[in-house]
Design a protein around this motif. Structure first.
Motif, short mmCIF file in Angstrom:
data_model
loop_
_atom_site.label_atom_id
_atom_site.label_comp_id
_atom_site.label_asym_id
_atom_site.label_seq_id
_atom_site.Cartn_x
_atom_site.Cartn_y
_atom_site.Cartn_z
N ASP A 9 -0.92 5.81 6.36
CA ASP A 9 -0.22 5.79 5.09
C ASP A 9 1.08 6.54 5.33
OD1 ASP A 9 -2.03 4.40 3.64
OD2 ASP A 9 -2.99 6.16 2.75
N HIS A 10 2.18 5.96 4.94
CA HIS A 10 3.42 6.68 5.22
C HIS A 10 4.52 6.30 4.23
CE1 HIS A 10 5.65 3.30 7.13
NE2 HIS A 10 4.43 2.85 7.35
N THR A 11 5.47 7.20 4.11
CA THR A 11 6.68 6.97 3.31
C THR A 11 7.42 5.77 3.87
OG1 THR A 11 6.85 9.37 3.15
CG2 THR A 11 8.76 8.12 2.46
N GLY A 59 8.20 4.46 10.79
CA GLY A 59 7.11 3.51 10.68
C GLY A 59 6.34 3.45 11.98
N PHE A 60 5.63 2.37 12.19
CA PHE A 60 4.89 2.22 13.46
C PHE A 60 4.66 0.75 13.75
CE2 PHE A 60 0.38 1.68 11.91
CZ PHE A 60 0.63 1.81 10.55
N THR A 61 4.56 0.44 15.03
CA THR A 61 4.58 -0.98 15.43
C THR A 61 3.32 -1.73 15.04
OG1 THR A 61 3.65 -0.57 17.64
CG2 THR A 61 6.05 -0.43 17.43
N HIS A 62 2.22 -1.02 14.81
CA HIS A 62 0.99 -1.70 14.41
C HIS A 62 0.89 -1.88 12.89
CE1 HIS A 62 -0.06 -0.69 18.54
NE2 HIS A 62 -1.02 -1.59 18.47
N CYS A 63 1.90 -1.47 12.17
CA CYS A 63 1.88 -1.62 10.71
C CYS A 63 1.87 -3.11 10.36
CB CYS A 63 3.11 -0.95 10.10
SG CYS A 63 3.16 -1.05 8.30
N PRO A 64 0.92 -3.53 9.53
CA PRO A 64 0.78 -4.96 9.29
C PRO A 64 1.85 -5.56 8.38
CG PRO A 64 -0.87 -3.74 8.04
CD PRO A 64 -0.15 -2.74 8.89
N ASP A 65 2.41 -4.79 7.46
CA ASP A 65 3.26 -5.44 6.47
C ASP A 65 4.50 -4.67 6.06
OD1 ASP A 65 1.81 -3.49 5.07
OD2 ASP A 65 0.40 -4.96 4.27
N VAL A 66 4.32 -3.41 5.64
CA VAL A 66 5.45 -2.71 5.03
C VAL A 66 6.55 -2.42 6.05
CG1 VAL A 66 6.16 -0.61 3.85
CG2 VAL A 66 4.05 -1.76 3.18
N CYS A 67 6.18 -1.93 7.22
CA CYS A 67 7.21 -1.63 8.24
C CYS A 67 8.01 -2.86 8.65
CB CYS A 67 6.60 -0.97 9.47
SG CYS A 67 5.97 0.68 9.13
N PRO A 68 7.33 -3.98 8.93
CA PRO A 68 8.12 -5.18 9.25
C PRO A 68 9.08 -5.55 8.13
CG PRO A 68 5.86 -5.51 9.93
CD PRO A 68 5.88 -4.20 9.17
N MET A 81 0.82 -1.20 0.00
CA MET A 81 0.00 0.00 0.00
C MET A 81 0.86 1.26 0.00
SD MET A 81 -1.16 0.19 3.98
CE MET A 81 0.06 0.14 5.26
N ASN A 82 2.12 1.08 0.35
CA ASN A 82 2.95 2.28 0.46
C ASN A 82 3.96 2.43 -0.67
OD1 ASN A 82 1.84 3.38 2.81
ND2 ASN A 82 2.88 1.81 4.02
N PHE A 83 3.86 1.57 -1.64
CA PHE A 83 4.82 1.64 -2.74
C PHE A 83 4.69 2.96 -3.49
CE2 PHE A 83 4.54 -2.82 -1.88
CZ PHE A 83 5.85 -3.23 -2.00
NI NI Z 1 4.17 0.80 7.75
#
Ligand code: NI
Length: 200
Positions: A165-167, A72-81, A1-3
């Motif tokens: 939504d984040h960079t 990022g943030f710890t609750h991010c489901p996919d991109v941050c991890p 979603m963040n691409f």
């Molecule tokens: Ni994220």
């Protein structure tokens, strides 16, 4: 979603920041009047935050060390991890140079990402990963300094009812806190590790 966001931010960084690169293709005489001989990238700057142990820190506390900075943030489901896994794997692959690099996760979600929450999250990626949070104002200032886009959006699937939504950019900063390069969560681990190993 963040691409898409990453792509937009990438273009913004390339257009706004890399003055030095813009100088390279043209003859020196032609650019001498319009551009300084050295250019500072417009990414990075002062921040004042709280780490995952509850200690107040600023950008100056990391002087003398390289930083790999991810927002990022710890609750991010996919991109941050994914991004944090790439950071951790690249550090593990970069050899001895990795000891001089501090990986940082700066939250875009200070409301949920307390120091305690970050402390339960960062060690699962890398033992030296530093989690940073702060007041909404402190976090907003850090986002602005690094030109990071983060927007809270409704998400009925999330327990808190919102997500971000984040960079998704990984910034490599030098020992003075100045921009060297950036990668994304989709950059190959090998490419990042190679770049890290080449640091002087
Ligand atoms: Ni994220």
């Amino acid at each position: 979603m963040n691409f898409r966001l990453a792509a937009v931010a990438l273009v913004a960084v390339l257009a706004g920041g890399l003055v030095a690169l813009a100088v390279l293709p043209g003859p020196r005489e032609q650019v001498a009047n319009v551009l300084p001989s050295t250019g500072k990238a417009l990414v990075g700057g002062p921040f004042s935050l709280v780490d995952h142990t509850g200690k107040a820190v600023t950008d100056k506390d990391f002087r003398g060390r390289y930083m790999l900075v991810y927002f990022g943030f710890t609750h991010c489901p996919d991109v941050c991890p994914s991004g944090l896994q790439v950071v951790a794997a690249a550090l593990d692959k970069a050899g001895a140079k990795a000891e001089q690099i501090t990986p940082l996760l700066i939250t875009v979600d200070p409301e949920r990402d307390t120091p305690e929450q970050l402390a339960s999250y960062v060690p699962s990626f890398h033992p030296r990963l530093v989690g940073l949070t702060g007041t909404p104002e402190q976090v907003a200032a850090a986002l602005k300094a690094y030109r990071v886009y983060a927007k809270r959006v409704d998400d009925p699937k999330s327990s808190a009812g919102y997500t971000f939504d984040h960079t998704s950019l990984i910034y490599l900063m030098d020992r003075n806190g100045e921009y060297i390069a950036h990668f994304t969560h989709a950059t190959s681990v090998d490419r990042i590790a190679e770049r890290l190993a080449k640091l002087q």
